[in-house]
Design a protein around this motif. Structure first.
Motif, PDB file in Angstrom:
ATOM      1  N   VAL A  74       0.865  -1.181   0.000  1.00  2.80           N
ATOM      2  CA  VAL A  74       0.000   0.000   0.000  1.00  2.80           C
ATOM      3  C   VAL A  74       0.898   1.226   0.000  1.00  2.80           C
ATOM      4  CG1 VAL A  74      -1.815   1.260   1.209  1.00  2.80           C
ATOM      5  CG2 VAL A  74      -1.736  -1.231   1.352  1.00  2.80           C
ATOM      6  N   GLU A  75       0.601   2.166  -0.869  1.00  2.00           N
ATOM      7  CA  GLU A  75       1.339   3.421  -0.936  1.00  2.00           C
ATOM      8  C   GLU A  75       0.414   4.537  -0.437  1.00  2.00           C
ATOM      9  OE1 GLU A  75       3.102   6.372  -4.345  1.00  2.00           O
ATOM     10  OE2 GLU A  75       2.958   4.237  -4.795  1.00  2.00           O
ATOM     11  N   PHE A  76       0.557   4.914   0.836  1.00  2.00           N
ATOM     12  CA  PHE A  76      -0.271   5.977   1.395  1.00  2.00           C
ATOM     13  C   PHE A  76       0.180   7.312   0.820  1.00  2.00           C
ATOM     14  CE2 PHE A  76      -0.575   2.605   4.561  1.00  2.00           C
ATOM     15  CZ  PHE A  76      -1.953   2.517   4.692  1.00  2.00           C
ATOM     16  N   ASP A  77      -0.784   8.173   0.504  1.00  3.52           N
ATOM     17  CA  ASP A  77      -0.454   9.432  -0.154  1.00  3.52           C
ATOM     18  C   ASP A  77      -0.808  10.650   0.684  1.00  3.52           C
ATOM     19  OD1 ASP A  77       0.328  10.955  -2.620  1.00  3.52           O
ATOM     20  OD2 ASP A  77      -1.745  11.632  -2.414  1.00  3.52           O
ATOM     21  N   SER A  78      -2.082  10.829   0.986  1.00  2.70           N
ATOM     22  CA  SER A  78      -2.535  12.061   1.630  1.00  2.70           C
ATOM     23  C   SER A  78      -3.628  11.761   2.640  1.00  2.70           C
ATOM     24  CB  SER A  78      -3.105  13.026   0.594  1.00  2.70           C
ATOM     25  OG  SER A  78      -2.183  13.258  -0.428  1.00  2.70           O
ATOM     26  N   ILE A  79      -3.821  12.739   3.522  1.00  3.25           N
ATOM     27  CA  ILE A  79      -4.932  12.652   4.458  1.00  3.25           C
ATOM     28  C   ILE A  79      -5.688  13.972   4.429  1.00  3.25           C
ATOM     29  CG2 ILE A  79      -3.649  13.374   6.506  1.00  3.25           C
ATOM     30  CD1 ILE A  79      -5.362  11.182   7.989  1.00  3.25           C
ATOM     31  N   GLY A  98      -1.940   0.049  -8.437  1.00  2.00           N
ATOM     32  CA  GLY A  98      -1.907   1.075  -9.464  1.00  2.00           C
ATOM     33  C   GLY A  98      -3.086   2.025  -9.494  1.00  2.00           C
ATOM     34  N   LYS A  99      -4.017   1.913  -8.546  1.00  2.00           N
ATOM     35  CA  LYS A  99      -5.193   2.778  -8.538  1.00  2.00           C
ATOM     36  C   LYS A  99      -5.243   3.601  -7.259  1.00  2.00           C
ATOM     37  CE  LYS A  99      -8.069  -0.216 -11.353  1.00  2.00           C
ATOM     38  NZ  LYS A  99      -9.341  -0.918 -11.467  1.00  2.00           N
ATOM     39  N   THR A 100      -5.648   4.864  -7.400  1.00  2.47           N
ATOM     40  CA  THR A 100      -5.845   5.716  -6.235  1.00  2.47           C
ATOM     41  C   THR A 100      -7.207   5.405  -5.627  1.00  2.47           C
ATOM     42  OG1 THR A 100      -4.490   7.471  -7.169  1.00  2.47           O
ATOM     43  CG2 THR A 100      -6.007   8.099  -5.414  1.00  2.47           C
ATOM     44  N   LYS A 101      -7.203   5.193  -4.316  1.00  5.54           N
ATOM     45  CA  LYS A 101      -8.443   4.863  -3.598  1.00  5.54           C
ATOM     46  C   LYS A 101      -8.553   5.738  -2.369  1.00  5.54           C
ATOM     47  CE  LYS A 101      -8.541   0.167  -5.303  1.00  5.54           C
ATOM     48  NZ  LYS A 101      -8.898  -1.204  -4.997  1.00  5.54           N
ATOM     49  N   TYR A 102      -9.751   5.785  -1.807  1.00  7.69           N
ATOM     50  CA  TYR A 102     -10.026   6.622  -0.646  1.00  7.69           C
ATOM     51  C   TYR A 102     -10.716   5.794   0.424  1.00  7.69           C
ATOM     52  CZ  TYR A 102      -9.113  10.069  -4.195  1.00  7.69           C
ATOM     53  OH  TYR A 102      -8.525  10.779  -5.195  1.00  7.69           O
ATOM     54  N   PHE A 103     -10.251   5.945   1.640  1.00  6.38           N
ATOM     55  CA  PHE A 103     -10.838   5.236   2.773  1.00  6.38           C
ATOM     56  C   PHE A 103     -11.289   6.259   3.801  1.00  6.38           C
ATOM     57  CE2 PHE A 103     -10.396   3.102   6.942  1.00  6.38           C
ATOM     58  CZ  PHE A 103     -11.353   2.119   6.767  1.00  6.38           C
ATOM     59  N   LYS A 104     -12.527   6.170   4.199  1.00  4.74           N
ATOM     60  CA  LYS A 104     -13.074   7.095   5.198  1.00  4.74           C
ATOM     61  C   LYS A 104     -12.795   6.546   6.594  1.00  4.74           C
ATOM     62  CE  LYS A 104     -17.321   9.473   6.516  1.00  4.74           C
ATOM     63  NZ  LYS A 104     -18.755   9.637   6.189  1.00  4.74           N
TER      64      LYS A 104
END
Length: 145
Positions: free
Chosen positions: A59-64, A126-132
């Motif tokens: 997992v490549e964490f990007d932003s919060i 390879g896909k950007t995803k969002y977790f709440k």
């Protein structure tokens, strides 16, 4: 360059209103909390968001995104635990995300989150995803890793 990156990041988040949150991310959330901090001089301070997680996947964490602001995350390890950390400096007004309501002139939250909810952006396969992340707990600075 930093301003450009934040603008691009803000625009990507502003388009997330219709994006689906990932309900089964490739990581397990252990704890999520935040605290307010202040520096040694007047006006220096902000908010630190700390999310402890477990994963066996890549997992490549990007932003919060938290309280209408967004920052790139830092990864930390302590005592065998893994953390995603976001440092929100209150002096950086360019971190504000969202659109301006033309009637009220107020910033509009692109995710419609509660004040203690956050969105974690990451890349997986390879896909950007969002977790709440819901219901972050406010803690004292000494308790927040």
């Amino acid at each position: 360059i930093q301003v450009f990156c934040l603008v691009v990041l803000a625009l990507s988040f502003s388009g997330c209103k219709t994006a689906q949150f990932d309900k089964q991310p490739p990581f397990t959330l252990v704890t999520a909390n935040y605290n307010y901090w202040s520096g040694g001089q007047p006006g220096v301070g902000g908010t630190k968001v700390t999310i402890e997680y477990n994963t066996k996947n890549s997992v490549e964490f990007d932003s919060i995104y938290f309280q209408k602001k967004v920052v790139k995350v830092a990864l930390q390890q302590a005592e065998g635990k893994m953390y995603v950390v976001g440092f929100f400096n209150k002096e950086r007004s360019n971190e504000v995300v969202g659109q301006i309501d033309t009637k009220t002139k107020e910033s509009v939250d692109p995710f419609q989150l509660a004040p203690n909810d956050a969105v974690l952006s990451y890349r997986s396969k390879g896909k950007t995803k969002y977790f709440k992340v819901v219901n972050l707990k406010e803690v004292s600075p000494a308790m927040n890793q």
